[in-house]
Design a protein around this motif. Structure first.
Motif, PDB file in Angstrom:
ATOM      1  N   HIS A  64      15.334  -3.981   6.768  1.00 10.54           N
ATOM      2  CA  HIS A  64      15.151  -3.624   8.163  1.00 10.54           C
ATOM      3  C   HIS A  64      16.010  -4.544   9.029  1.00 10.54           C
ATOM      4  O   HIS A  64      16.073  -5.754   8.790  1.00 10.54           O
ATOM      5  CB  HIS A  64      13.673  -3.739   8.548  1.00 10.54           C
ATOM      6  N   HIS A  97      15.604   3.671   2.945  1.00  9.45           N
ATOM      7  CA  HIS A  97      15.541   2.510   3.828  1.00  9.45           C
ATOM      8  C   HIS A  97      14.249   1.733   3.601  1.00  9.45           C
ATOM      9  O   HIS A  97      14.238   0.521   3.484  1.00  9.45           O
ATOM     10  CB  HIS A  97      15.647   2.984   5.277  1.00  9.45           C
ATOM     11  N   CYS A 105      12.966  -2.456  14.308  1.00  3.32           N
ATOM     12  CA  CYS A 105      14.073  -2.166  13.408  1.00  3.32           C
ATOM     13  C   CYS A 105      15.027  -1.162  14.059  1.00  3.32           C
ATOM     14  O   CYS A 105      14.580  -0.150  14.601  1.00  3.32           O
ATOM     15  CB  CYS A 105      13.517  -1.614  12.093  1.00  3.32           C
ATOM     16  N   LEU A 111      17.001   0.726  12.572  1.00  3.91           N
ATOM     17  CA  LEU A 111      17.169   1.892  11.714  1.00  3.91           C
ATOM     18  C   LEU A 111      15.959   2.812  11.729  1.00  3.91           C
ATOM     19  O   LEU A 111      16.090   4.020  11.752  1.00  3.91           O
ATOM     20  CB  LEU A 111      17.457   1.445  10.284  1.00  3.91           C
ATOM     21  N   CYS A 112      14.775   2.254  11.714  1.00  9.21           N
ATOM     22  CA  CYS A 112      13.582   3.095  11.606  1.00  9.21           C
ATOM     23  C   CYS A 112      12.620   2.898  12.762  1.00  9.21           C
ATOM     24  O   CYS A 112      11.653   3.640  12.888  1.00  9.21           O
ATOM     25  CB  CYS A 112      12.872   2.855  10.270  1.00  9.21           C
TER      26      CYS A 112
HETATM   27 ZN   LIG Z   1      13.622  -0.313   9.247  1.00  7.73          ZN
END
Ligand SMILES: [Zn+2]
Length: 50
Positions: free
Chosen positions: A10, A4, A28, A30-31
């Motif tokens: 992101h 990622h 983000c 995702l992270c």
């Molecule tokens: Zn991210």
């Protein structure tokens, strides 16, 4: 997570999107890293602050 970061895609979480000090702030999906957006510019990770 490593991939990622490598690909750098992101995804800003628009549910957390807020206006703060002259730019949009979110994180983000995702992270979880903080992201910022200036008007007319794409989202990017927020530079790490001291
Ligand atoms: Zn991210």
């Amino acid at each position: 997570m490593i991939l990622h970061n490598l690909f750098g895609r992101h995804i800003p979480d628009h549910q957390r999107n807020r206006w703060e000090g002259g730019y949009f702030v979110t994180q983000c999906t995702l992270c979880g890293q903080a992201m910022i957006k200036l008007p007319g510019l794409p989202w990017r990770l927020r530079p790490s602050s001291a």
